[in-house]
Write a protein that holds these residues in place. Sequence first.
Motif, PDB file in Angstrom:
ATOM      1  N   LEU A  95       0.932  -1.145   0.101  1.00 43.65           N
ATOM      2  CA  LEU A  95       0.018   0.176  -0.049  1.00 43.65           C
ATOM      3  C   LEU A  95       0.772   1.288   0.211  1.00 43.65           C
ATOM      4  N   VAL A  96       0.410   2.357  -0.536  1.00 39.37           N
ATOM      5  CA  VAL A  96       1.299   3.503  -0.560  1.00 39.37           C
ATOM      6  C   VAL A  96       0.247   4.752  -0.245  1.00 39.37           C
ATOM      7  N   ALA A  97       0.827   5.718   0.589  1.00 41.82           N
ATOM      8  CA  ALA A  97       0.189   7.071   0.677  1.00 41.82           C
ATOM      9  C   ALA A  97       0.842   8.051  -0.290  1.00 41.82           C
ATOM     10  N   ASP A  98      -0.046   8.258  -1.519  1.00 44.06           N
ATOM     11  CA  ASP A  98       0.005   9.130  -2.371  1.00 44.06           C
ATOM     12  C   ASP A  98      -0.427  10.585  -2.045  1.00 44.06           C
ATOM     13  N   ALA A  99       0.547  11.433  -2.048  1.00 45.52           N
ATOM     14  CA  ALA A  99       0.115  13.079  -1.891  1.00 45.52           C
ATOM     15  C   ALA A  99       0.005  13.872  -3.262  1.00 45.52           C
ATOM     16  N   GLY A 100      -0.166  13.023  -4.349  1.00 41.89           N
ATOM     17  CA  GLY A 100      -0.385  13.548  -5.630  1.00 41.89           C
ATOM     18  C   GLY A 100       0.948  13.703  -6.383  1.00 41.89           C
ATOM     19  N   ASP A 101       1.908  14.469  -5.810  1.00 38.99           N
ATOM     20  CA  ASP A 101       3.238  14.646  -6.360  1.00 38.99           C
ATOM     21  C   ASP A 101       4.379  13.650  -5.977  1.00 38.99           C
ATOM     22  N   ALA A 102       4.056  12.958  -4.882  1.00 39.27           N
ATOM     23  CA  ALA A 102       5.051  11.975  -4.353  1.00 39.27           C
ATOM     24  C   ALA A 102       4.362  10.965  -3.496  1.00 39.27           C
ATOM     25  N   LEU A 103       5.075   9.995  -3.325  1.00 41.32           N
ATOM     26  CA  LEU A 103       4.565   8.783  -2.113  1.00 41.32           C
ATOM     27  C   LEU A 103       5.233   9.455  -1.122  1.00 41.32           C
ATOM     28  N   ILE A 104       4.432   9.423   0.013  1.00 40.91           N
ATOM     29  CA  ILE A 104       4.995   9.750   1.390  1.00 40.91           C
ATOM     30  C   ILE A 104       5.038   8.820   2.537  1.00 40.91           C
ATOM     31  N   GLY A 105       4.560   7.395   2.004  1.00 38.46           N
ATOM     32  CA  GLY A 105       4.633   6.415   3.022  1.00 38.46           C
ATOM     33  C   GLY A 105       4.151   5.245   2.308  1.00 38.46           C
ATOM     34  N   TYR A 106       4.370   3.998   3.047  1.00 39.41           N
ATOM     35  CA  TYR A 106       4.064   2.665   2.359  1.00 39.41           C
ATOM     36  C   TYR A 106       3.970   1.713   3.497  1.00 39.41           C
ATOM     37  N   ALA A 107       3.253   0.553   3.262  1.00 42.61           N
ATOM     38  CA  ALA A 107       3.103  -0.464   4.056  1.00 42.61           C
ATOM     39  C   ALA A 107       3.273  -1.850   3.077  1.00 42.61           C
ATOM     40  N   ILE A 108       3.969  -2.648   3.796  1.00 47.30           N
ATOM     41  CA  ILE A 108       3.961  -4.031   2.952  1.00 47.30           C
ATOM     42  C   ILE A 108       3.530  -5.113   3.940  1.00 47.30           C
ATOM     43  N   LEU A 109       2.668  -5.957   3.277  1.00 49.63           N
ATOM     44  CA  LEU A 109       1.817  -7.220   3.948  1.00 49.63           C
ATOM     45  C   LEU A 109       2.247  -8.381   3.349  1.00 49.63           C
ATOM     46  N   VAL A 110       2.363  -9.507   4.131  1.00 53.83           N
ATOM     47  CA  VAL A 110       2.858 -10.801   3.812  1.00 53.83           C
ATOM     48  C   VAL A 110       1.789 -11.832   4.518  1.00 53.83           C
ATOM     49  N   PRO A 111       1.403 -12.789   3.673  1.00 51.93           N
ATOM     50  CA  PRO A 111       0.570 -13.787   4.252  1.00 51.93           C
ATOM     51  C   PRO A 111       1.160 -14.518   5.615  1.00 51.93           C
ATOM     52  N   LEU A 112       0.415 -15.078   6.363  1.00 54.48           N
ATOM     53  CA  LEU A 112       0.800 -15.749   7.297  1.00 54.48           C
ATOM     54  C   LEU A 112      -0.249 -16.920   7.409  1.00 54.48           C
ATOM     55  N   LEU A 124       2.186  -7.304   8.852  1.00 58.10           N
ATOM     56  CA  LEU A 124       2.569  -5.848   8.377  1.00 58.10           C
ATOM     57  C   LEU A 124       4.036  -5.874   8.358  1.00 58.10           C
ATOM     58  N   HIS A 125       4.358  -6.381   7.514  1.00 60.41           N
ATOM     59  CA  HIS A 125       5.956  -6.635   7.389  1.00 60.41           C
ATOM     60  C   HIS A 125       6.853  -5.079   7.484  1.00 60.41           C
ATOM     61  N   HIS A 126       6.439  -4.220   6.602  1.00 61.15           N
ATOM     62  CA  HIS A 126       6.968  -2.738   6.740  1.00 61.15           C
ATOM     63  C   HIS A 126       5.899  -1.896   6.973  1.00 61.15           C
ATOM     64  N   LEU A 127       5.974  -0.716   7.543  1.00 62.54           N
ATOM     65  CA  LEU A 127       5.240   0.520   7.779  1.00 62.54           C
ATOM     66  C   LEU A 127       6.222   1.679   7.828  1.00 62.54           C
ATOM     67  N   PHE A 128       6.016   2.486   6.925  1.00 64.74           N
ATOM     68  CA  PHE A 128       7.137   3.367   6.609  1.00 64.74           C
ATOM     69  C   PHE A 128       6.411   4.760   6.450  1.00 64.74           C
ATOM     70  N   VAL A 129       6.440   6.002   7.136  1.00 62.84           N
ATOM     71  CA  VAL A 129       6.107   7.297   6.522  1.00 62.84           C
ATOM     72  C   VAL A 129       7.342   8.178   6.355  1.00 62.84           C
ATOM     73  N   ARG A 130       7.461   8.955   5.264  1.00 63.07           N
ATOM     74  CA  ARG A 130       8.656   9.629   5.122  1.00 63.07           C
ATOM     75  C   ARG A 130       9.115  10.972   6.289  1.00 63.07           C
ATOM     76  N   ASP A 131      10.218  11.202   6.757  1.00 59.94           N
ATOM     77  CA  ASP A 131      10.394  12.261   7.405  1.00 59.94           C
ATOM     78  C   ASP A 131       9.877  13.403   7.084  1.00 59.94           C
ATOM     79  N   GLY A 132       9.362  14.187   8.040  1.00 64.53           N
ATOM     80  CA  GLY A 132       8.597  15.560   7.927  1.00 64.53           C
ATOM     81  C   GLY A 132       7.098  15.287   7.755  1.00 64.53           C
ATOM     82  N   HIS A 133       6.790  13.968   7.343  1.00 65.17           N
ATOM     83  CA  HIS A 133       5.239  13.561   7.141  1.00 65.17           C
ATOM     84  C   HIS A 133       4.737  12.881   8.405  1.00 65.17           C
ATOM     85  N   ARG A 134       5.503  12.487   9.232  1.00 62.86           N
ATOM     86  CA  ARG A 134       4.788  11.808  10.381  1.00 62.86           C
ATOM     87  C   ARG A 134       4.350  12.899  11.257  1.00 62.86           C
TER      88      ARG A 134
END
Length: 193
Positions: A95-112, A124-134
Amino acid sequence: MSTSRRQAAWLFLTAPDGTTRPKRNAGMPPISIEDSEISLPRPAVVTIRAAKRHDLPQLKEMIAALAAHHNDLADITPEMLERDLFGDLPWITALVADAGDALIGYAILVPLYRAQEGSRGMDLHHLFVRDGHRGHGIGQYLVSRARDMARNAGCGYLSVSAATGNFAAHKFYEQMDFKPRPVTGMRYMQTLV
């Protein structure tokens, strides 16, 4: 950005069928940030959606930023991401967080799977939000959308892990209703060549 402008901002959730629906960010608790003093204005519209092929360079860049934050190396390439997200046997969901001109975060999911229970889950293998957007609720929206995707896939649980000393992450996940579970035993790995 003033509180009233921030509360008036809209977030758009994109369903797998491509339809979007607005979701207000009211009621989401603030996120505490310890790694930066930077705070950029929250974009007026942020869309949480499934990653697309054209997102791969920015997704790779964010994966590298998260790895660097944990003092790890990121050997992943856009080709590897394309294989694992869009290949013949997709291995992950992003999944991505799309701000229109750039992606500002993402999450990666893996089945269990818990074989003894016949229970599907999602990590929820990865969760990340770019610095400044947290601190604007982006991570919470990514987790919320990850929960929805896991439920829609027939999963009975969503799990996540955080490094032992990452107290900000522990607090964040507990605020998102994750319950800590003790780690028992050792985990082993064998390299396959």
